[in-house]
Structure formats: structure tokens, C-alpha cells
Design a protein around this motif. Structure first.
Motif, mmCIF file in Angstrom:
data_model
loop_
_atom_site.group_PDB
_atom_site.id
_atom_site.type_symbol
_atom_site.label_atom_id
_atom_site.label_comp_id
_atom_site.label_asym_id
_atom_site.label_seq_id
_atom_site.Cartn_x
_atom_site.Cartn_y
_atom_site.Cartn_z
ATOM 1 N N GLY A 1 66.639 37.451 19.620
ATOM 2 C CA GLY A 1 65.933 35.970 19.426
ATOM 3 C C GLY A 1 64.942 36.207 18.096
ATOM 4 O O GLY A 1 64.114 35.712 18.127
ATOM 5 N N SER A 2 65.490 37.128 17.283
ATOM 6 C CA SER A 2 64.548 37.380 16.157
ATOM 7 C C SER A 2 65.288 37.364 14.819
ATOM 8 O O SER A 2 66.654 37.159 14.937
ATOM 9 C CB SER A 2 64.093 38.873 16.367
ATOM 10 N N THR A 3 64.674 37.598 13.788
ATOM 11 C CA THR A 3 65.324 37.776 12.290
ATOM 12 C C THR A 3 65.009 39.174 11.662
ATOM 13 O O THR A 3 64.614 39.378 10.647
ATOM 14 C CB THR A 3 65.033 36.586 11.621
ATOM 15 N N ILE A 4 65.320 40.237 12.615
ATOM 16 C CA ILE A 4 65.119 41.304 12.095
ATOM 17 C C ILE A 4 66.213 41.941 11.066
ATOM 18 O O ILE A 4 67.282 41.709 11.130
ATOM 19 C CB ILE A 4 65.028 42.490 13.333
ATOM 20 N N THR A 5 65.924 42.362 9.896
ATOM 21 C CA THR A 5 66.548 42.883 8.721
ATOM 22 C C THR A 5 67.182 44.192 8.924
ATOM 23 O O THR A 5 66.719 44.908 9.854
ATOM 24 C CB THR A 5 65.578 42.699 7.564
ATOM 25 N N ILE A 6 67.947 44.392 8.135
ATOM 26 C CA ILE A 6 68.704 45.924 8.169
ATOM 27 C C ILE A 6 67.496 46.887 8.040
ATOM 28 O O ILE A 6 67.627 47.850 8.517
ATOM 29 C CB ILE A 6 69.843 45.829 7.076
ATOM 30 N N ASP A 7 66.920 46.551 6.846
ATOM 31 C CA ASP A 7 66.021 47.877 6.684
ATOM 32 C C ASP A 7 64.852 47.975 7.947
ATOM 33 O O ASP A 7 64.612 49.110 8.000
ATOM 34 C CB ASP A 7 64.962 47.337 5.248
ATOM 35 N N GLU A 8 64.605 46.920 8.372
ATOM 36 C CA GLU A 8 63.841 47.083 9.581
ATOM 37 C C GLU A 8 64.473 48.029 10.604
ATOM 38 O O GLU A 8 63.611 48.657 11.411
ATOM 39 C CB GLU A 8 63.164 45.720 10.046
ATOM 40 N N VAL A 9 65.732 47.605 10.873
ATOM 41 C CA VAL A 9 66.514 48.338 12.066
ATOM 42 C C VAL A 9 66.603 49.711 11.661
ATOM 43 O O VAL A 9 66.313 50.567 12.450
ATOM 44 C CB VAL A 9 67.675 47.906 12.013
ATOM 45 N N LYS A 10 66.841 50.051 10.262
ATOM 46 C CA LYS A 10 66.723 51.498 9.730
ATOM 47 C C LYS A 10 65.503 52.037 9.787
ATOM 48 O O LYS A 10 65.418 53.353 10.324
ATOM 49 C CB LYS A 10 67.270 51.566 8.177
ATOM 50 N N GLN A 11 64.497 51.392 9.593
ATOM 51 C CA GLN A 11 62.975 52.267 9.823
ATOM 52 C C GLN A 11 62.866 52.384 11.353
ATOM 53 O O GLN A 11 62.318 53.429 11.863
ATOM 54 C CB GLN A 11 61.825 51.239 9.374
ATOM 55 N N ILE A 12 63.275 51.251 12.299
ATOM 56 C CA ILE A 12 62.989 51.739 13.868
ATOM 57 C C ILE A 12 63.989 52.934 14.301
ATOM 58 O O ILE A 12 63.576 53.703 14.867
ATOM 59 C CB ILE A 12 63.168 50.386 14.549
ATOM 60 N N LEU A 13 65.083 53.055 13.873
ATOM 61 C CA LEU A 13 66.215 54.233 14.166
ATOM 62 C C LEU A 13 65.432 55.312 13.727
ATOM 63 O O LEU A 13 65.515 56.465 14.297
ATOM 64 C CB LEU A 13 67.372 53.707 13.846
ATOM 65 N N ALA A 14 64.709 55.273 12.447
ATOM 66 C CA ALA A 14 64.363 56.631 11.886
ATOM 67 C C ALA A 14 63.168 57.071 12.748
ATOM 68 O O ALA A 14 62.796 58.142 13.144
ATOM 69 C CB ALA A 14 63.847 56.352 10.507
ATOM 70 N N LYS A 15 62.310 56.012 13.173
ATOM 71 C CA LYS A 15 61.079 56.226 13.873
ATOM 72 C C LYS A 15 61.643 56.835 15.511
ATOM 73 O O LYS A 15 60.840 57.832 16.008
ATOM 74 C CB LYS A 15 60.353 55.131 14.212
ATOM 75 N N LEU A 16 62.648 56.485 15.850
ATOM 76 C CA LEU A 16 63.093 56.972 17.260
ATOM 77 C C LEU A 16 63.819 58.209 16.955
ATOM 78 O O LEU A 16 64.204 58.860 17.871
ATOM 79 C CB LEU A 16 64.310 55.986 17.940
ATOM 80 N N GLN A 17 64.272 58.541 15.829
ATOM 81 C CA GLN A 17 64.990 59.744 15.560
ATOM 82 C C GLN A 17 66.606 59.761 16.040
ATOM 83 O O GLN A 17 66.824 60.726 16.474
ATOM 84 C CB GLN A 17 64.060 61.121 15.962
ATOM 85 N N PHE A 18 66.913 58.704 16.056
ATOM 86 C CA PHE A 18 68.487 58.417 15.866
ATOM 87 C C PHE A 18 68.983 58.393 14.636
ATOM 88 O O PHE A 18 68.802 57.645 13.682
ATOM 89 C CB PHE A 18 68.500 57.014 16.696
ATOM 90 N N THR A 19 70.064 59.114 14.599
ATOM 91 C CA THR A 19 70.822 59.451 13.357
ATOM 92 C C THR A 19 72.032 58.325 13.399
ATOM 93 O O THR A 19 72.414 57.901 14.570
ATOM 94 C CB THR A 19 71.292 60.696 13.330
#
Length: 808
Positions: free
Chosen positions: A427-445
Motif C-alpha cells: 500500500g505504498s509508492t516505493i520506487t525502483i531505486d528504493e527497492v534496489k537500495q533495500i535489497l542492497a542493504k539486505l545483501q540480496f543479489t
């Protein structure tokens, strides 16, 4: 899981964050912190001292006068009553003016006339939990290792300046049962890199090859991977103080350097390890197999455990060595004489370890982790880490190579998810860049194309298996506080009761409306109660609990009626004689003496009537309940449920019931229950008046019930009734006559009602009189006597031929 803040800083830079702030950040992201606690319980001014001399107190046999060097210009004279104090020891010394836990302040004192300038402390006086100390260190003063520096601060030396974050983990977050996992979680929240020790480079002895000393053989499916290292020429001693401090901060008692290192790596990586005394393992061969029934092993806690074939066991060719994933055996325990060890790192099935742990009543830090499924990708990393530490702190020579067997390869899973689905779920408007940053923080390739992500999940996060799990991770790190409040969208399904729920409520309404009370009894009963009646459960075996709370609650019930009888007795003993009650619940049945398959669970209904009938007029004389009261309740229930199919009542002879007042209840020719009066002997045994019981299977009622009301117009033409009294054999059941009448009367017959049965004088021996009323109706025209008489004569003729019936 207890996490040392000081230890955590070894893996991630926490500058700018104190322990409480880290706890708040983790809690907000879904990893709840129960408490942040300081290890220092209020100590100030305690230093390392050296006892240079010990002399007996001149006026007290139990006191000693010690000369102690605390790193100052002058030595201190301290009077000490501990039995184990001696010259040449390094000990904790509380100087004058220092403070101990409980705000206990140290002052100058005289003990039996001798001045004392401080206090030599025990571990307990320093606020250290005695459970975390060996027996030698629990009594008397705390004796420190030789390397302790005289005059140094004891708070720093014992690591008491640390703070502990206690994590309250949900079962899915097994990754946070390790310092490594917590470091990754903190990293994802504060965006800093995680630095782990180098586990790929182990200093090995080229002249010693592990495969020449160790063999591994997996013979059971519940072990996916087993790795072993061989280390020789070790020296068993105490671990360095920094390692002991970290273990105690995590709530683990230090034992010796080898055991401590295996525990340390388990806490660091989440991978349980075990060290075997290699010289106690026959020919160095490790076998992973199922235990034999009644096989025995003495575990490290000196308890003898009896195993069964469901349990996973580590053995050699001669004896059991350990219960896989739970606890090691005493026969191969690392002791003070151990020189060579085999180091185990493995993946055991979580369900197998859980079942074994539960059966044996034995839980350990190891089983806790295996039960929740550990990281399958670090088996060799953990054993390498431990081997290198043993080389450094036990002087061990690490053999070249790892001996391992793998029965199932570990692969990282890949999950595909789109940006639109992420925002739709959150229920949000997360952008592609924000998703990429979060995946990088989680250390998910990941790989991204057209707002769709192919994400590779590391093996440490075994809880992430579906795309919704990834969405949850993104929401956590994005921050629940940043998600706007929005109305839910999409298709909704209105709530409704299932047919079974509707029927159960209808049964309650019908019986409660008739004045019965609903009761609820235990599903677990005592074995003797099952012997009261044998209606449905003849030939069945009671299902015994493996570990019952008491004999009264030791088996699963096979019938509800016996408990209603006991409830009736309980009420009668308390002067409540007139009883009308019912119960719905499950019974459990099996024909096996020893269960190999799940028992059959059946929903049942039971009704009990005892004492006098309920009356509307208080002045009316009380009348005892009888068979027809129970039958009337049953027929009313069937009518209320809209069961229009064939219901029959057949005479029955059931154990525990009156032989002439008992009937089976049949639906479409199948027996679904019984009803009748309890046998007089049973009534007397239970101290009851005339008592009537009915018990029904509910599943046939679920299938036959029909709540839909079909409208039928009232007839325009009058009906006609014919009565007949038939002389028939005394053994003939009335329902057979009714069935024959319905079969022969034709379409004009509407109702058949048996309204009188007479046996006695003025009748031939072996005969009885049954009076029956027949109602005829034609919806199309007015009936005439001729038409009705013809149909009626046809019925009489059929009964005379079929049953040799005579009209009276």
C-alpha cells in the motif's frame, strides 16, 4: 538469544549508536528486543591484585592476613576469610572507596584488631552469575589467570562494561540465533558493511592428511551434509579471558578451550559444532545412522538415554558417540587428557532433532538451532573457523583437508517479483531505486528488468521462500512508520457459517429450547469409564497417551455417553436429581492395539434424561421420564434439522442397556445411533433413578440435514382417516408394519401413525394388538368412501399375506 553489544562491534561499525538505540531500531524492524541490560551490576574501583604473602590472623583461626600488590607504590594489607586464598594468586581486589553490586561501599576496617584496606572478592560479589562458572570458581574468592595485569581494571578485564541485548525471536528468524545473523540485520537497518573473520584460509599441516585419520559415512536420510576436521597435539586448558567473557555474556558457561571454541563458533555463525576425542573413536570412522530400538547412550550430562529407531545417532563401529544435533556422549567427551580431536559440523533435519529432543526431554543450544533449520551454506566455514581458533588457542595441528559427505546439494533460491506487486501488497509508492537500495542493504543479489526483480536469496535466510516473504523484508527495512494508512482494496468474501456449523448451532437451539442443558466434558478420560457402555465402541481399543497428566486423563474417549452418566452421578450426589443434558464433541476410535496410523475422529451427540419430567404447572404431580420422552426429543431434532429421509427405530440389545427398552436409530437403513434406558444394575451402581441415554453420529446428520423449506399449498380437498387394530406376532416390530403399509397403500396415503400397542389378557399367547391410523388425501379431487375403502382393503390384504395379521 543474548547479543553482546561489544562483541557485535567486531562485525559492524556501531559508532554513533548505543545499545539502546540499536535495540529500538531492531524492534521497529520486526526483531523484538526484550531488554537491554548492563553486565556491570554497579562495580567501581575493583582492580587486579597479586597476593604476595598470606599469614594466619593472630586472633581468628578462619581469617588470613594477606599482603596484596595492586600496582600502587605500597602494598595493601587485607584480611580475608576465604579458604582458597593463597600466596602467588592473582585476585580481584575492591579498594577502599570502591563500590560493589547493591551499592555496597568498601571502607577501611579492623577485623579482630587487624586493619584491612580493601577486600578480595569472589565472583558472586562481583555480580557474576554462579551458573556461568565452574564449580572451582563458585566457592571462595575468584582466582584469575597468570596473564592478568596487576592493577588493571577488573571491569575491563572481565568485559563487564558490555551491554546485552536480549532478542525475543519468532520461530522463522533462526538467522538471528547467531552474532553473524544479528550483524546482517543491524547492517540492513543502518546501512553499514558487515565484516566477518576470514574462514577460507586455515593454517594446515601438509604432513597430516585428514582423510587418513577420519572417515565419514551417512546411512540416514535426515543428514544432508556432514563435515569433519582432524586436529592433533592439542593442549586442554582454560580459554583466554576475552573468549570466556563473550561466552558468559551470551549466557554460556566456559568449560575448556576446545569446548569453548565450539560454543563460540556456534554463537558466532549459528552452526552447532561438536568435538570428539579422536582416540576414543574406533578407527576414526564416523557413522550417521538411525538408532536401534532400546539402544542406550550416556550423554554429557551423565544421564543414560534409551533411544528408538526414529532418532538420529552418531556412532563408530563399536559404540554410540552422540545424539545427532542434541548432545554428545560421555564415551568420546573431550577431557583433560585429550590430545587429538575430530571436529564435527553437519546439517541434521530440524524435524528429526525436534522429535528426538521432545521424546528425550532434552533440549540444548544445539537442538534449539537445528529445530529452526540452520544456514545450509556455512557448514565448512564454521568448521574452518573453529579449527583455526583451536590452532591458535590450543596449540593444535590442523590436518590438511575436510572429510565430508553430502547427500543433498544446497542451492540458493531465486524469487521473481514485480514493483507493482510490492506496492500493491504494502500500500505504498516505493520506487525502483528504493527497492534496489533495500535489497542492497539486505545483501540480496538481484537482476532487474522492466521493474521486475529476480532476487537470489542467501542460504542464511531460509525463512524467505515466497514472493510475499520478500515483500515483508522490503516493508521492514523501508520502515513500517513510513507506510501510509490506506483503505484496503480488492474482492471481499462475506463471512458465513459452514453447513456443519449451522447444523451444530441448530442442534443446540433445538435441545436447549426443549429445556436441556449443554455440558462440556474432557476428551481425555480414565480407562474404567469406557467400560460403562459398549454401544458403538465394542471391539475398539482405547488410545493411551504416552505421557498422561494423571490416570483420570490417560486415554482418549471412544464414546460421550459414559461421561454424561458420570456427570449425572456427580449432580445427583449434590441433590440435583432431575436432569436433562446433552453434549457434542469428538470421539477417537481405532482397532489397533498399537497405533500405526491416525485414529478415526468422529463428531458425536449424546443426550441424557434422568429423574422427573419438567412441568409447566407447579401443582402437577411429578412424573418420571420414560423412553418416549427421549424418542420425542430425537424425532423433534430430526424434524428441526429438516431430515426427511427414512428414519427407523429397531429393537436392540446393547451391553449396559435395559434389554426391552433400547433401540438402534437408523437413517436410510444404516445405524447412526442408539437410545434406551440404562440397565437397572448400572443405574444402581451409579446411584441413579431411571435414566435414558441417546447417542448419535453427527456426520450422517450433516449430510442429511435440509434447512431449505419447500412450500406446499394447503390441500383444497378434505382428507379421510381409517383406523385398524391388527393382531400380530408379539415379536413383530411396528416399523415393519408401517413400511409395508407405505409400500402397498399407493399415492393417496399421506400419514401412518402407530397410536397404541396392547399385550395382555384376552389375546392369544404370543400375540399383541397394534392400532394404526392411516390418513388418505387426493390433492386433485374429493375422496369418496369407495376409493378410500379400496385402497384400505388393499393394505389389509397385504398385511394379512405378509405378516399373517388379523383384524380385531
Amino acid at each position: 538469544m543474548k547479543v553482546s553489544y561489544e562483541w557485535l562491534q567486531n562485525y559492524i561499525d556501531l559508532s554513533g549508536y548505543d545499545a539502546s538505540q540499536i535495540g529500538e531500531i531492531l524492534t521497529r524492524s520486526g526483531v523484538e528486543i526484550d531488554i537491554v541490560e548492563e553486565r556491570n551490576q554497579g562495580i567501581r574501583g575493583v582492580v587486579v591484585g597479586y597476593v604476595k604473602k598470606k599469614e594466619k590472623h593472630p586472633d581468628a583461626d578462619k581469617l588470613n592476613v594477606c599482603t596484596v600488590d595492586v600496582g600502587e607504590t605500597e602494598d595493601l594489607q587485607i584480611v580475608c576469610g576465604a579458604k582458597n586464598v593463597d600466596a602467588g594468586q592473582k585476585v580481584p581486589v575492591a579498594l577502599v572507596g570502591s563500590v560493589l553490586p547493591g551499592n555496597f561501599k568498601i571502607k577501611k576496617a579492623k577485623l579482630r584488631g587487624v586493619p584491612s584496606h580493601g577486600m578480595i572478592c569472589s565472583a558472586k560479589e562481583l555480580g557474576i552469575d554462579s551458573k556461568l562458572l565452574s564449580k572451582e570458581k563458585q566457592d571462595g574468592i575468584l582466582v584469575l589467570p597468570e596473564e592478568a595485569e596487576i592493577g588493571s581494571d577488573m571491569i575491563a578485564y572481565l568485559g563487564l562494561s558490555d551491554e546485552i541485548l536480549e532478542l525475543d525471536l519468532t520461530p522463522n528468524r533462526a538467522d538471528c540465533l547467531s552474532m553473524r545473523g544479528v550483524a546482517y540485520e543491524v547492517s540492513a537497518n543502518i546501512g553499514r558493511e558487515v565484516t566477518l573473520p576470514d574462514v577460507d584460509n586455515v593454517t594446515e599441516d601438509a604432513d597430516t592428511v585428514a582423510s587418513e585419520h577420519v572417515k565419514v559415512n551417512i546411512e540416514a536420510d535426515d543428514c544432508e551434509h556432514y563435515s569433519a576436521r582432524y586436529i592433533k597435539d592439542i593442549t586442554i586448558q582454560d580459554s583466554p579471558q576475552w573468549l570466556q567473557n563473550r561466552l558468559m555474556a551470551a549466557g554460556v558457561r566456559p568449560i575448556n578451550n576446545i569446548v569453548d571454541i565450539t560454543n563460540y563458533v556456534m554463537l558466532e555463525y549459528g552452526q552447532p559444532l561438536h568435538a570428539f576425542d579422536a582416540d576414543q573413536v574406533d578407527q576414526g570412522e564416523i557413522i550417521v545412522r538411525r538408532a536401534h530400538d532400546d539402544e542406550q547412550i550416556t550423554t554429557l550430562d551423565e544421564q543414560e538415554r534409551v533411544l528408538d529407531s526414529s532418532m538420529l545417532l552418531i556412532t563408530d563401529r563399536k559404540q554410540p558417540l552422540a545424539i545427532a544435533g542434541v548432545m554428545g556422549g560421555s564415551s568420546s567427551e573431550v577431557s583433560s587428557t585429550t590430545k587429538n580431536v575430530i571436529l564435527e559440523s553437519a546439517i541434521f533435519s530440524g524435524s528429526s532433532v525436534r522429535q528426538t529432543s521432545r521424546k528425550l526431554g532434552l533440549r540444548s543450544e544445539s537442538s534449539l538451532r537445528f529445530e529452526k533449520e540452520i544456514d545450509r551454506g556455512i557448514v565448512n566455514k564454521a568448521v574452518n573457523r573453529a579449527a583455526e581458533l583451536i590452532r591458535q588457542y590450543a596449540g593444535g595441528v590442523v590436518a590438511t583437508g575436510i572429510v565430508e559427505q553430502i547427500t543433498k546439494e544446497t542451492k540458493e533460491s531465486i524469487i521473481t517479483i514485480s514493483l507493482s506487486k510490492i506496492n500493491e501488497y504494502i500500500g505504498s509508492t516505493i520506487t525502483i531505486d528504493e527497492v534496489k537500495q533495500i535489497l542492497a542493504k539486505l545483501q540480496f543479489t538481484y537482476e532487474e528488468e522492466n521493474a521486475e526483480f529476480n532476487i537470489t536469496i542467501p542460504t542464511r535466510r531460509g525463512d524467505i521462500q515466497l514472493d510475499v516473504d520478500v515483500i515483508e523484508e522490503i516493508a521492514r527495512i523501508y520502515g513500517y512508520d513510513h507506510i501510509p494508512t490506506t483503505l484496503m482494496e480488492g474482492k471481499t468474501t462475506p463471512g458465513a457459517l459452514t453447513k456443519q456449523q449451522k447444523i451444530r448451532r441448530a442442534i443446540v437451539q433445538s435441545l436447549s429450547g426443549s429445556g436441556l442443558y449443554e455440558v462440556i466434558n474432557y476428551t481425555l478420560v480414565e480407562p474404567s469409564s469406557l467400560k460403562l457402555l459398549h454401544a458403538f465402541d465394542e471391539g475398539l481399543h482405547p488410545i493411551q497417551l504416552a505421557m498422561p497428566m494423571s490416570e483420570e486423563r490417560s486415554v482418549l474417549r471412544t464414546s460421550i455417553a459414559p461421561q454424561l452418566i458420570q456427570t449425572a452421578t456427580y449432580n445427583r450426589n449434590r441433590n440435583n436429581h432431575d436432569l436433562a443434558m446433552f453434549e457434542m464433541g469428538s470421539v477417537y476410535r481405532t482397532e489397533e492395539q498399537k497405533l500405526t496410523t491416525l485414529p478415526t475422529e468422529k463428531p458425536m451427540l449424546a443426550v441424557l434424561l434422568s429423574g422427573n419430567k419438567q412441568t409447566v404447572n407447579w401443582a402437577q404431580k411429578p412424573m418420571p421420564v420414560d423412553f418416549y420422552d427421549l424418542k420425542g426429543l430425537t424425532e423433534q431434532l430430526f424434524d428441526y434439522l429438516g431430515i426427511t429421509r427414512q428414519i427407523q427405530y429397531k429393537t436392540a440389545n446393547l451391553k449396559g442397556f435395559h434389554p426391552g427398552r433400547t433401540a438402534e436409530i437408523c437413517l436410510d437403513g444404516n445405524v447412526i445411533g442408539y437410545m434406551g434406558q440404562l440397565h437397572p444394575a448400572l443405574q444402581k451402581e451409579q446411584d441413579l433413578d431411571a435414566t435414558y441415554v441417546m447417542e448419535l453420529e453427527l456426520q450422517p446428520l450433516y449430510e442429511a440435514a435440509h434447512f431449505h423449506i419447500d412450500y406446499t399449498p394447503l390441500p383444497k380437498y378434505p382428507s379421510m382417516q381409517r383406523d385398524m387394530a391388527l393382531l400380530v406376532d408379539e415379536a413383530l416390530e411396528g416399523n415393519k408394519l408401517v413400511a409395508a403399509i407405505k409400500q402397498s397403500a399407493g399415492d393417496l396415503l399421506q400419514h401412518v401413525n402407530v397410536f397404541d400397542v396392547y399385550t395382555g389378557s384376552h389375546l392369544p399367547e404370543g400375540k399383541k394388538s397394534i392400532a394404526i391410523a392411516l390418513t388418505y388425501l387426493d390433492y386433485e379431487k374429493t375422496l369418496t368412501d369407495e376409493v378410500v375403502s379400496a385402497a384400505h382393503q388393499k393394505v389389509i390384504a397385504h398385511l394379512q399375506k405378509e405378516f399373517n395379521a388379523e383384524l380385531r
